[in-house]
Design an enzyme around this catalytic site. Structure first.
Site, PDB file in Angstrom:
ATOM      1  N   GLY A  10       0.848  -1.201   0.000  1.00 27.67           N
ATOM      2  CA  GLY A  10       0.000   0.000   0.000  1.00 27.67           C
ATOM      3  C   GLY A  10       0.874   1.238   0.000  1.00 27.67           C
ATOM      4  O   GLY A  10       0.535   2.269   0.579  1.00 27.67           O
ATOM      5  N   GLY A  13      -0.082   5.116  -0.940  1.00 25.35           N
ATOM      6  CA  GLY A  13      -1.097   5.850  -0.203  1.00 25.35           C
ATOM      7  C   GLY A  13      -0.512   7.029   0.551  1.00 25.35           C
ATOM      8  O   GLY A  13       0.659   7.398   0.375  1.00 25.35           O
ATOM      9  N   GLN A  14      -1.350   7.640   1.407  1.00 25.19           N
ATOM     10  CA  GLN A  14      -0.928   8.852   2.120  1.00 25.19           C
ATOM     11  C   GLN A  14       0.292   8.578   3.009  1.00 25.19           C
ATOM     12  O   GLN A  14       1.247   9.356   3.015  1.00 25.19           O
ATOM     13  CB  GLN A  14      -2.091   9.390   2.979  1.00 25.19           C
ATOM     14  CG  GLN A  14      -1.793  10.763   3.553  1.00 25.19           C
ATOM     15  CD  GLN A  14      -2.771  11.215   4.632  1.00 25.19           C
ATOM     16  OE1 GLN A  14      -3.674  10.469   5.018  1.00 25.19           O
ATOM     17  NE2 GLN A  14      -2.590  12.422   5.108  1.00 25.19           N
ATOM     18  N   ASP A  36       2.035  -1.981  -4.462  1.00 28.53           N
ATOM     19  CA  ASP A  36       0.685  -1.407  -4.417  1.00 28.53           C
ATOM     20  C   ASP A  36      -0.104  -1.971  -5.588  1.00 28.53           C
ATOM     21  O   ASP A  36       0.476  -2.457  -6.565  1.00 28.53           O
ATOM     22  CB  ASP A  36       0.756   0.134  -4.515  1.00 28.53           C
ATOM     23  CG  ASP A  36      -0.476   0.819  -3.917  1.00 28.53           C
ATOM     24  OD1 ASP A  36      -0.330   1.496  -2.884  1.00 28.53           O
ATOM     25  OD2 ASP A  36      -1.580   0.671  -4.494  1.00 28.53           O
ATOM     26  N   ARG A  38      -1.851  -0.044  -7.544  1.00 25.90           N
ATOM     27  CA  ARG A  38      -1.677   0.899  -8.655  1.00 25.90           C
ATOM     28  C   ARG A  38      -0.244   1.403  -8.681  1.00 25.90           C
ATOM     29  O   ARG A  38       0.401   1.533  -7.637  1.00 25.90           O
ATOM     30  CB  ARG A  38      -2.663   2.061  -8.555  1.00 25.90           C
ATOM     31  CG  ARG A  38      -2.819   2.595  -7.171  1.00 25.90           C
ATOM     32  CD  ARG A  38      -3.891   3.627  -7.009  1.00 25.90           C
ATOM     33  NE  ARG A  38      -3.792   4.152  -5.651  1.00 25.90           N
ATOM     34  CZ  ARG A  38      -3.187   5.281  -5.325  1.00 25.90           C
ATOM     35  NH1 ARG A  38      -2.678   6.074  -6.243  1.00 25.90           N
ATOM     36  NH2 ARG A  38      -3.105   5.653  -4.053  1.00 25.90           N
ATOM     37  N   ASP A  51      -1.344  -7.286  -5.751  1.00 26.60           N
ATOM     38  CA  ASP A  51      -2.629  -7.270  -5.066  1.00 26.60           C
ATOM     39  C   ASP A  51      -2.476  -8.089  -3.784  1.00 26.60           C
ATOM     40  O   ASP A  51      -2.335  -9.319  -3.848  1.00 26.60           O
ATOM     41  CB  ASP A  51      -3.709  -7.870  -5.982  1.00 26.60           C
ATOM     42  CG  ASP A  51      -5.082  -7.866  -5.326  1.00 26.60           C
ATOM     43  OD1 ASP A  51      -5.164  -7.584  -4.104  1.00 26.60           O
ATOM     44  OD2 ASP A  51      -6.076  -8.156  -6.027  1.00 26.60           O
ATOM     45  N   TYR A 141     -14.838  -0.138   8.793  1.00 26.24           N
ATOM     46  CA  TYR A 141     -13.391   0.124   8.909  1.00 26.24           C
ATOM     47  C   TYR A 141     -12.917  -0.116  10.348  1.00 26.24           C
ATOM     48  O   TYR A 141     -11.932  -0.816  10.593  1.00 26.24           O
ATOM     49  CB  TYR A 141     -13.137   1.559   8.474  1.00 26.24           C
ATOM     50  CG  TYR A 141     -11.749   2.108   8.703  1.00 26.24           C
ATOM     51  CD1 TYR A 141     -10.653   1.606   8.005  1.00 26.24           C
ATOM     52  CD2 TYR A 141     -11.537   3.162   9.600  1.00 26.24           C
ATOM     53  CE1 TYR A 141      -9.380   2.147   8.197  1.00 26.24           C
ATOM     54  CE2 TYR A 141     -10.280   3.709   9.781  1.00 26.24           C
ATOM     55  CZ  TYR A 141      -9.211   3.198   9.088  1.00 26.24           C
ATOM     56  OH  TYR A 141      -7.953   3.733   9.268  1.00 26.24           O
ATOM     57  N   LYS A 145     -10.376  -2.858  12.040  1.00 19.25           N
ATOM     58  CA  LYS A 145      -9.200  -2.492  12.835  1.00 19.25           C
ATOM     59  C   LYS A 145      -9.172  -3.264  14.155  1.00 19.25           C
ATOM     60  O   LYS A 145      -8.122  -3.733  14.583  1.00 19.25           O
ATOM     61  CB  LYS A 145      -9.175  -0.975  13.111  1.00 19.25           C
ATOM     62  CG  LYS A 145      -8.855  -0.133  11.889  1.00 19.25           C
ATOM     63  CD  LYS A 145      -7.498  -0.480  11.312  1.00 19.25           C
ATOM     64  CE  LYS A 145      -7.131   0.348  10.124  1.00 19.25           C
ATOM     65  NZ  LYS A 145      -5.983  -0.200   9.368  1.00 19.25           N
TER      66      LYS A 145
END
Ligand code: NAD
Ligand code: AKB
Length: 314
Positions: A10, A13-14, A36, A38, A51, A141, A145
């Site tokens: 990932g 991402g941010q 990632d 993408r 993936d 979400y 978690k």
């Protein structure tokens, strides 16, 4: 340079976008593998399209690069998750279990699996939410978690896996846009202000939430991962605090730079999510166990965000 091979899942991402250069500085560019779904806009070192719901794709990368540590950052965040709860649950759980399993089978030295303030819900105290407060999340979400925290503890107890975790507050950064959370307004508002545009805020002006500047979050992550194993006493996830503010307080802080900056409040479905979360967090346990201490408050974070975004936009 430290001799480890780090896989960041990932990575676009941010958090990943800001974390990659830090990891590359510590371990060397050739020892950090970004993965990632993408491709990144600008590749920063080694990138593998992968993936993480596919266990074989993940295992192939772990074997090929002889990975020794994994940072698992792939997830569907709070607001996006509510648009399709079953999809969000399946993605968050499949990627987590694939990471824990590949780490067990390939004897990965350390794994980082972030949690969130979203693990808390209506019945936790809203102010100074303690480490051991009840976990009754209101979003899919948050449920994922809480499950991830318990799976991490299980893998630690049953297999001795060194898995570490932080309950991040909302993270504020200039390096990339956030990926579909309830705290995203606190990044978007800066982009509007620096471009001289008004901002429509999707939370009401008095909604206080725990937040953190990305620099503090990265330092916390790296300090946690570097801490000696016997200092890590919490194997679900550590509470972590930086600052807390409302949209009105953030607006006032931005207006010290842009007095004409205008914000209109138009709460949407994300208001109910924010209302279910803590307002301030008690992170005494992280401070005690591995020496956590935040550096950024609201004025300092505002100054950094405006300085950094001004160089990007002008
Ligand atoms: P993000 O949404 O910005 O990035 C997630 C990345 O994961 C994306 O680049 C996406 O393409 C990738 N991804 C999604 N599905 C994937 C898959 N199947 N395989 C591989 N990659 C996939 O998220 P972020 O803000 O960087 O958050 C990273 C982690 O930190 C998440 O677990 C999130 O819950 C947690 N967290 C973030 C914040 C925050 O404010 N950013 C706060 C609390 C917790
Ligand atoms: C979100 O808003 O979903 C995230 C988080 C606090 O977990 N930023």
């Amino acid at each position: 340079m430290k001799r480890e091979t780090i896989l960041v899942i990932g990575a676009n991402g941010q958090i990943g976008t800001a974390l990659l250069p830090r990891l590359q500085a510590i371990y060397g560019t050739r020892s950090v593998i970004a993965a990632d779904l993408r491709r990144p806009d600008h590749e920063q070192g080694i990138f593998e399209r992968m993936d993480a719901t596919k266990a074989d794709e993940l295992a192939d990368i772990v074997r090929r690069y002889r990975v020794t540590q994994i940072y698992h950052l792939a997830a569907i965040l709070s607001a996006k998750g509510e648009s399709d709860p079953i999809w969000a649950w399946n993605l968050n759980m499949a990627t987590l279990l694939n990471v824990l399993e590949v780490a067990r089978v390939h004897r990965i030295r350390k794994v980082f699996v972030p949690s969130s303030i979203a693990a808390f819900g209506d019945d936790a105290p809203k102010y100074e939410t303690p480490q051991t407060a009840v976990l009754d999340p209101a979003t899919v979400y948050g449920i994922s978690k809480v499950a991830a925290e318990n799976w991490s503890l299980y893998y630690h107890k049953r297999y001795g896996l060194d898995v570490r975790s932080l309950r991040y507050p909302g993270l504020i950064s200039y390096q990339s846009m956030p990926g579909g959370g309830t705290t995203d307004y606190a990044v978007a508002i800066f982009h509007a202000a620096v471009q001289g545009k008004p901002y429509d805020c999707f939370l009401s002006e008095n909604t206080m939430l725990p937040m953190m500047y990305m620099d503090d979050a990265l330092r916390a992550t790296l300090e946690l991962m570097e801490a000696p194993e016997n200092r890590i006493k919490v194997r679900t996830s550590y509470n972590l605090a930086g600052m807390s503010f409302t949209p009105a307080e953030l607006t006032a802080s931005i207006q010290t730079y842009f007095p004409a900056f205008n914000v209109r409040y138009k709460p949407d479905f994300r208001q109910a999510i924010a209302d279910s979360w803590p307002k301030t967090i008690d992170d005494t346990v992280a401070r005690r166990d591995w020496g956590w201490k935040p550096e950024f408050d609201l004025p300092h974070m505002t100054q950094e965000m405006i300085t950094q975004l001004s160089t990007i936009y002008h």
